[in-house]
Scaffold this active site. Sequence first.
Site, PDB file in Angstrom:
ATOM      1  N   HIS A 163     -24.880  -0.481 -27.151  1.00  0.00           N
ATOM      2  CA  HIS A 163     -25.512  -1.362 -26.162  1.00  0.00           C
ATOM      3  C   HIS A 163     -25.132  -0.859 -24.772  1.00  0.00           C
ATOM      4  O   HIS A 163     -23.975  -0.549 -24.503  1.00  0.00           O
ATOM      5  CB  HIS A 163     -25.013  -2.790 -26.390  1.00  0.00           C
ATOM      6  N   ASN A 172     -28.726  -2.941 -17.957  1.00  0.00           N
ATOM      7  CA  ASN A 172     -28.475  -3.646 -19.210  1.00  0.00           C
ATOM      8  C   ASN A 172     -29.727  -4.446 -19.583  1.00  0.00           C
ATOM      9  O   ASN A 172     -30.020  -5.462 -18.972  1.00  0.00           O
ATOM     10  CB  ASN A 172     -27.262  -4.571 -18.999  1.00  0.00           C
ATOM     11  N   CYS A 211     -27.110  -9.682 -26.519  1.00  0.00           N
ATOM     12  CA  CYS A 211     -27.223  -8.215 -26.582  1.00  0.00           C
ATOM     13  C   CYS A 211     -26.915  -7.657 -27.966  1.00  0.00           C
ATOM     14  O   CYS A 211     -27.142  -6.481 -28.229  1.00  0.00           O
ATOM     15  CB  CYS A 211     -26.318  -7.598 -25.532  1.00  0.00           C
TER      16      CYS A 211
HETATM   17  O1  UT7 Z   1     -24.371  -7.539 -22.062  1.00  0.00           O
HETATM   18  C1  UT7 Z   1     -23.608  -8.373 -21.225  1.00  0.00           C
HETATM   19  C2  UT7 Z   1     -22.305  -7.827 -21.099  1.00  0.00           C
HETATM   20  N1  UT7 Z   1     -21.765  -7.928 -19.753  1.00  0.00           N
HETATM   21  C3  UT7 Z   1     -20.909  -7.003 -19.361  1.00  0.00           C
HETATM   22  O2  UT7 Z   1     -20.651  -6.068 -20.067  1.00  0.00           O
HETATM   23  C4  UT7 Z   1     -20.247  -7.181 -18.021  1.00  0.00           C
HETATM   24  C5  UT7 Z   1     -18.910  -6.499 -17.980  1.00  0.00           C
HETATM   25  N2  UT7 Z   1     -18.335  -6.617 -16.652  1.00  0.00           N
HETATM   26  C6  UT7 Z   1     -18.627  -5.746 -15.664  1.00  0.00           C
HETATM   27  O3  UT7 Z   1     -19.378  -4.808 -15.862  1.00  0.00           O
HETATM   28  C7  UT7 Z   1     -17.954  -5.955 -14.327  1.00  0.00           C
HETATM   29  O4  UT7 Z   1     -17.119  -7.087 -14.411  1.00  0.00           O
HETATM   30  C8  UT7 Z   1     -18.943  -6.125 -13.132  1.00  0.00           C
HETATM   31  C9  UT7 Z   1     -19.589  -4.797 -12.830  1.00  0.00           C
HETATM   32  C10 UT7 Z   1     -20.010  -7.162 -13.461  1.00  0.00           C
HETATM   33  C11 UT7 Z   1     -18.190  -6.584 -11.886  1.00  0.00           C
HETATM   34  O5  UT7 Z   1     -17.120  -5.678 -11.609  1.00  0.00           O
HETATM   35  P1  UT7 Z   1     -15.629  -6.202 -11.306  1.00  0.00           P
HETATM   36  O6  UT7 Z   1     -14.821  -5.042 -10.932  1.00  0.00           O
HETATM   37  O7  UT7 Z   1     -15.196  -7.019 -12.491  1.00  0.00           O
HETATM   38  O8  UT7 Z   1     -15.868  -7.105 -10.028  1.00  0.00           O
HETATM   39  P2  UT7 Z   1     -15.440  -8.604  -9.717  1.00  0.00           P
HETATM   40  O9  UT7 Z   1     -16.546  -9.535 -10.126  1.00  0.00           O
HETATM   41  O10 UT7 Z   1     -14.065  -8.915 -10.215  1.00  0.00           O
HETATM   42  O11 UT7 Z   1     -15.353  -8.525  -8.161  1.00  0.00           O
HETATM   43  C12 UT7 Z   1     -14.409  -7.671  -7.483  1.00  0.00           C
HETATM   44  C13 UT7 Z   1     -14.762  -7.668  -6.013  1.00  0.00           C
HETATM   45  C14 UT7 Z   1     -14.912  -9.069  -5.432  1.00  0.00           C
HETATM   46  O12 UT7 Z   1     -14.452  -9.023  -4.103  1.00  0.00           O
HETATM   47  P3  UT7 Z   1     -12.999  -9.606  -3.716  1.00  0.00           P
HETATM   48  O13 UT7 Z   1     -13.035 -11.034  -4.152  1.00  0.00           O
HETATM   49  O14 UT7 Z   1     -12.026  -8.766  -4.506  1.00  0.00           O
HETATM   50  O15 UT7 Z   1     -12.959  -9.400  -2.251  1.00  0.00           O
HETATM   51  C15 UT7 Z   1     -16.381  -9.312  -5.456  1.00  0.00           C
HETATM   52  O16 UT7 Z   1     -16.796 -10.225  -4.457  1.00  0.00           O
HETATM   53  O17 UT7 Z   1     -16.031  -7.030  -5.826  1.00  0.00           O
HETATM   54  C16 UT7 Z   1     -16.923  -7.933  -5.168  1.00  0.00           C
HETATM   55  N3  UT7 Z   1     -18.256  -7.722  -5.700  1.00  0.00           N
HETATM   56  C17 UT7 Z   1     -19.133  -6.875  -5.162  1.00  0.00           C
HETATM   57  N4  UT7 Z   1     -19.059  -6.054  -4.107  1.00  0.00           N
HETATM   58  C18 UT7 Z   1     -20.125  -5.276  -3.846  1.00  0.00           C
HETATM   59  C19 UT7 Z   1     -18.815  -8.297  -6.809  1.00  0.00           C
HETATM   60  N5  UT7 Z   1     -20.063  -7.817  -6.968  1.00  0.00           N
HETATM   61  C20 UT7 Z   1     -20.279  -6.939  -5.981  1.00  0.00           C
HETATM   62  C21 UT7 Z   1     -21.374  -6.129  -5.632  1.00  0.00           C
HETATM   63  N6  UT7 Z   1     -21.253  -5.312  -4.552  1.00  0.00           N
HETATM   64  N7  UT7 Z   1     -22.525  -6.109  -6.340  1.00  0.00           N
END
Ligand code: UT7
Length: 336
Positions: free
Chosen positions: A258, A288, A118
């Site tokens: 970005h 993104n 990116c």
């Molecule tokens: O250009 C590339 C750069 N990339 C980025 O900038 C990514 C930066 N990171 C993020 O934007 C965030 O980390 C995400 C939006 C990708 C994910 O958010 P998060 O708050 O970090 O979620 P997580 O992966 O830690 O998951 C938290 C919870 C989990 O459930 P439990 O284990 O706490 O029960 C996941 O299973 O949210 C759950 N989860 C979802 N629930 C509903 C993960 N994805 C989803 C989803 N819908 N799509």
Amino acid sequence: MISNAIPLRIAGVGYSVPKTVITNNDLTKLYDTSDEWIYSRTGIKERRMVSGNEDAVSLGIEAAKKALEKSGIKAEDIDMIIVAASAPPQLYPAVGCQIQATLNIPNEIPAFDITAACTGLIYTLTIARGFIASGMYKNILLVATDNNSRLLDWSDRSASILFGDGAGAMVVTASEDGIDDIISIDIRSNGSIGEIIQYNLAGKNCPLVEPNTEKPSFITMNGKEVYRFVARVLPEYVEKLVADAGMKNEDIDYLIPHQANLRIIQAVQERLGYSDEKVVTNIERFGNTSAASIPLALVESVEQGKVKLGSTAILTGFGAGMTWGGAIVRLREGIC
Ligand code: UT7
């Protein structure tokens, strides 16, 4: 910079996105998620995805055509093509070579791709700056294009909600009036945490050497770690970029970051103390789009009347590698 360096003019910018729109609600058909969950964590409502013959090459060609048209520089006068592509349809021939063949750009000029995810556009701009400054090449076409949707694991609801497809392009040339449109530019990387966003090519090793194991081939991301790293590094980095250029935050008209996560953009905005009017976001409608996201945000915000040309902007990106970078640029009238 060497003292007799030739300054660079940004001559034209363009973008292209696929026609198919996939909303957060559409994604609920694939896995357990919701519009509320995705929007509240990322700021994304919908994204574009390639279909049929569309891919990062065709999108890149469309974006390049628009940037060339705006630049007033003919395809046959391009001296070099540099493409930032981290999610292309194939590794070779390079996307740059394919664009060269289609756009009637002379067959023997150099064309190549770089992988800086990116941050790709900022990396290509830095490379082009060196070539123009030294007098080695004059007119350079930069293209940033990715078809992420074909490289994602569509059962991974954490990574696949984020990305969309798109392309951006920029034509840069030797400045005739002595004004350098790059006020400052800087690129960084930290390979020691590279594993937090990866894309492994598919492939099997030779069975004569060791057991034949197939590697998974899709984008994997530790979203939390990426978020933590970027939220820690980027706001301070952008603030320092402005200070190192001998500028104050009020000297900058726009922040064009970005588009990866609205909350990361807001953290940078807060650090700089910028109003919403100064900060460009279109992540809600495109997600993104990796390398394409900065030029897409720039041109689209001009089309929408949010960004006025004849202004100064910070472009900043971050992504796999990890890489990050920023440029403070002059946006002249007529570039898009
Ligand atoms: O250009 C590339 C750069 N990339 C980025 O900038 C990514 C930066 N990171 C993020 O934007 C965030 O980390 C995400 C939006 C990708 C994910 O958010 P998060 O708050 O970090 O979620 P997580 O992966 O830690 O998951 C938290 C919870 C989990 O459930 P439990 O284990 O706490 O029960 C996941 O299973 O949210 C759950 N989860 C979802 N629930 C509903 C993960 N994805 C989803 C989803 N819908 N799509």
